[in-house]
Design an enzyme around this catalytic site. Structure first.
Site, PDB file in Angstrom:
ATOM      1  N   LYS A 117      85.160  67.871  35.243  1.00  0.00           N
ATOM      2  CA  LYS A 117      84.765  66.633  34.561  1.00  0.00           C
ATOM      3  C   LYS A 117      83.880  65.811  35.486  1.00  0.00           C
ATOM      4  O   LYS A 117      84.339  65.199  36.431  1.00  0.00           O
ATOM      5  CB  LYS A 117      85.976  65.787  34.155  1.00  0.00           C
ATOM      6  CG  LYS A 117      85.551  64.750  33.100  1.00  0.00           C
ATOM      7  CD  LYS A 117      86.370  63.485  33.078  1.00  0.00           C
ATOM      8  CE  LYS A 117      85.963  62.444  34.054  1.00  0.00           C
ATOM      9  NZ  LYS A 117      84.619  61.848  33.847  1.00  0.00           N
ATOM     10  N   CYS A 147      80.059  58.281  50.642  1.00  0.00           N
ATOM     11  CA  CYS A 147      81.396  57.870  51.091  1.00  0.00           C
ATOM     12  C   CYS A 147      81.491  57.800  52.612  1.00  0.00           C
ATOM     13  O   CYS A 147      82.313  57.074  53.136  1.00  0.00           O
ATOM     14  CB  CYS A 147      82.478  58.749  50.484  1.00  0.00           C
ATOM     15  SG  CYS A 147      82.148  60.483  50.662  1.00  0.00           S
ATOM     16  N   GLU A 203      84.836  48.689  50.596  1.00  0.00           N
ATOM     17  CA  GLU A 203      83.744  49.638  50.410  1.00  0.00           C
ATOM     18  C   GLU A 203      82.783  49.098  49.352  1.00  0.00           C
ATOM     19  O   GLU A 203      83.162  48.884  48.206  1.00  0.00           O
ATOM     20  CB  GLU A 203      84.297  50.994  49.969  1.00  0.00           C
ATOM     21  CG  GLU A 203      83.230  52.052  49.892  1.00  0.00           C
ATOM     22  CD  GLU A 203      83.771  53.422  49.496  1.00  0.00           C
ATOM     23  OE1 GLU A 203      84.688  53.487  48.653  1.00  0.00           O
ATOM     24  OE2 GLU A 203      83.260  54.423  50.021  1.00  0.00           O
TER      25      GLU A 203
HETATM   26  P1  ADP Z   1      83.845  54.729  40.609  1.00  0.00           P
HETATM   27  O1  ADP Z   1      84.663  53.482  40.574  1.00  0.00           O
HETATM   28  O2  ADP Z   1      82.942  54.814  41.742  1.00  0.00           O
HETATM   29  O3  ADP Z   1      83.186  55.094  39.314  1.00  0.00           O
HETATM   30  P2  ADP Z   1      86.099  56.420  40.138  1.00  0.00           P
HETATM   31  O4  ADP Z   1      87.069  56.836  41.157  1.00  0.00           O
HETATM   32  O5  ADP Z   1      86.583  55.483  39.094  1.00  0.00           O
HETATM   33  O6  ADP Z   1      84.875  55.870  40.937  1.00  0.00           O
HETATM   34  O7  ADP Z   1      85.470  57.673  39.409  1.00  0.00           O
HETATM   35  C1  ADP Z   1      85.325  58.941  39.957  1.00  0.00           C
HETATM   36  C2  ADP Z   1      85.636  59.981  38.903  1.00  0.00           C
HETATM   37  O8  ADP Z   1      86.972  59.769  38.456  1.00  0.00           O
HETATM   38  C3  ADP Z   1      84.771  59.910  37.641  1.00  0.00           C
HETATM   39  O9  ADP Z   1      84.557  61.236  37.158  1.00  0.00           O
HETATM   40  C4  ADP Z   1      85.641  59.133  36.682  1.00  0.00           C
HETATM   41  O10 ADP Z   1      85.356  59.420  35.327  1.00  0.00           O
HETATM   42  C5  ADP Z   1      87.019  59.652  37.049  1.00  0.00           C
HETATM   43  N1  ADP Z   1      88.141  58.760  36.700  1.00  0.00           N
HETATM   44  C6  ADP Z   1      88.148  57.405  36.647  1.00  0.00           C
HETATM   45  N2  ADP Z   1      89.376  56.943  36.299  1.00  0.00           N
HETATM   46  C7  ADP Z   1      90.167  58.037  36.137  1.00  0.00           C
HETATM   47  C8  ADP Z   1      91.551  58.235  35.786  1.00  0.00           C
HETATM   48  N3  ADP Z   1      92.356  57.209  35.534  1.00  0.00           N
HETATM   49  N4  ADP Z   1      92.012  59.499  35.728  1.00  0.00           N
HETATM   50  C9  ADP Z   1      91.221  60.548  36.006  1.00  0.00           C
HETATM   51  N5  ADP Z   1      89.918  60.436  36.327  1.00  0.00           N
HETATM   52  C10 ADP Z   1      89.390  59.195  36.398  1.00  0.00           C
END
Ligand code: ADP
Length: 500
Positions: A197, A306, A403
């Protein structure tokens, strides 16, 4: 569709004008509920295509396809040499389409296309080839055992590594293809199957990767690519009972949610999280080299890295000279669209990210920081923010602790080696760090004592397929790259046989 002023969008019109479908098993499908999400070009803010928005039903199908493929003898019984060959074929296909993939990455993420070709694509291709080599080198051990309970018995014991199973790979938007391949390649080398994903902001190269994986000859279902929102598609994937392992790169907050959820169902997990990496410049460092090194460490990929060297500690004797040099350098970096060969700083990935970065610069000002240059939104469509250098900051201030994930450098002076180490370690993160010095003893003392998963001496942001990568403290759990990332997709089965 709105007319775009990005020539790369015109060039890739045939790919971009189709609505992007997801790869589940051997089919390219829309989301079952028919929902889609706009993909925006960061250089213009215009919609360029739409991706499917997966929900629980789609995730269920993708995991089922991966489960079936994992059991299918076409994959489960495939010889290591065949898995190696498939990865080599995939690497050749990625190489053949490297310009296209770099350009798609630039269209989707905003990054400079030439830099994407050079770093993201070369890195991806070489990593797949490196992982192909591992497919034929996975081994267990034979062990001498005593079995105290049966003193007269004779036994033969060995371990046999087994693929962990169905892997959910969730990746971020900063290096979309490379972060995907860091997970997909070792998973495929070991015989796992994958549901990938990508981030909702940058799904295009993952979908193109899905096409290339099929073209390389992988059996259906070995790689599935689902697109959608993190809280919906991502969460459904992490919670799915038929997923055996979650491998995630992203923010600490999301990583914690994923870790908790994974433990609930005893899934294995690897978390590659954020950083606020220190770069320490000792007084013996030539100013010009320090300036160049620090600018590259923070501004590469618009600071959306990162391991970015976002906390710069400079010996007080050269502090003013180095910070002035970096500010002058930053002010001269051409900010523009990723397709323009003159561009050194592309747009940020999204409107949200551009606003967040500018907000942090304002927070810095309110905390007493002096902005030597940058931190301004450009007066044009797209998500452009000029590279910023902040001084007069405190190590406990928000701009130093949190960050930002953008082109914002915070710089502080220090007087002694001991003080530099204490400042560097005064952070919840521990992903990376670097020291710049000609003094070998200082360099190795720093390498020993700075709390980081990866530490550089006289360079920063330099990675190799064979060198493990990952964080300590809040920066994550587990390692990617190197043999460590093969081990992360294997379970050890111990076998004991009675001989007499
Ligand atoms: P950012 O805040 O930089 O977008 P995230 O950690 O939220 O970073 O996102 C990184 C990845 O994790 C993306 O593919 C996002 O769709 C996914 N993601 C965000 N929230 C969730 C969640 N609750 N469970 C699983 N995947 C998630």
């Amino acid at each position: 569709m709105a007319v775009s002023h990005n020539p790369l969008v015109e060039k890739h019109r045939s790919f971009l004008t189709r609505q992007q479908k997801m790869l589940i098993g051997d089919s390219w499908v829309d989301a079952a509920a028919g929902h889609t999400l706009a993909v925006l070009d960061p250089s213009t803010g215009q919609e360029i295509t739409r991706i499917a928005l997966a929900d629980e039903t789609d995730i269920d199908r993708a995991v089922e396809a991966a489960r079936q493929a994992f059991r299918d003898p076409a994959w489960a019984d495939m010889k290591p040499t065949a898995r190696q060959k498939l990865l080599l074929q995939l690497a050749d296909l990625i190489e053949r389409h490297a310009d296209e993939l770099a350009e798609l990455e630039s269209i989707d993420n905003g990054k400079v296309a030439a830099a994407a070709r050079m770093a993201d694509l070369n890195g991806t291709i070489e990593f797949v080839r490196y992982m192909a080599g591992w497919a034929t080198k996975i081994s267990g051990e034979t062990l001498d055992v005593s079995v105290p309970r049966l003193p007269d018995g004779k036994f033969f014991a060995y371990t046999k590594p087994r693929p962990v199973g169905v892997v959910a790979a969730i990746v971020p938007w900063n290096f979309p293809l490379m972060m995907a391949i860091w997970k997909v390649a070792p998973a495929l080398a070991t015989g796992c199957t994958v549901v990938l994903k990508p981030a909702e902001q940058t799904s295009l190269t993952a979908l193109r990767l899905g096409e290339l994986v099929r073209e390389a000859g992988y059996p259906a279902g070995v790689l599935n690519v689902v697109t959608g929102l993190g809280a919906q598609a991502g969460a459904a994937l992490v919670e799915h009972p038929a997923v055996d392992k979650v491998t995630f790169t992203g923010s600490v907050e999301t990583g914690k949610l994923i870790g908790k959820s994974a433990v609930e169902s005893m899934k294995r997990f690897t978390l590659e999280l954020g950083g606020k990496s220190p770069m320490i410049v000792m007084p013996d460092m030539p100013v010009e080299q320090a300036v160049q090194g620090a600018a590259n460490a923070i501004f590469y990929n618009q600071g959306q890295v990162c391991t970015a060297g976002s906390r710069l500690y400079i010996h007080r004797s050269i502090f003013d000279e180095v910070t002035r040099g970096i500010a002058d350098h930053a002010a001269q970096l051409t900010v523009g669209p990723g397709h323009d060969s003159a561009t050194r700083i592309g747009p940020l990935v999204s409107e949200e990210q551009a606003q967040r970065v500018c907000r942090y610069v304002e927070i810095g000002r309110s905390e007493g920081a002096r902005v030597l240059t940058g931190g301004e939104r450009l007066d044009r469509p797209g998500y452009y923010v000029s590279p910023a250098v902040l001084v007069d900051v405190d190590n406990r201030s928000r701009v130093v602790c949190e960050e930002i994930f953008g082109p914002v450098l915070t710089a502080m002076p220090f007087d002694t080696e001991e003080e530099a180490i204490a400042l560097a370690n005064d952070s919840r993160y521990g992903l990376a760090g670097s020291v710049w010095t000609r003094d070998l003893a200082v360099a190795h003392r720093m390498a020993e004592r700075v709390e980081a998963g990866i530490f550089w001496i006289n360079c920063h942001n330099v990675l190799d397929p064979n060198l493990p990568f990952g964080g300590v403290k809040a920066s994550g759990i587990g390692r990617e790259l190197g043999k460590a990332s093969i081990d992360a997709y294997l379970e050890t089965k111990s076998v004991m046989m009675r001989l007499a």
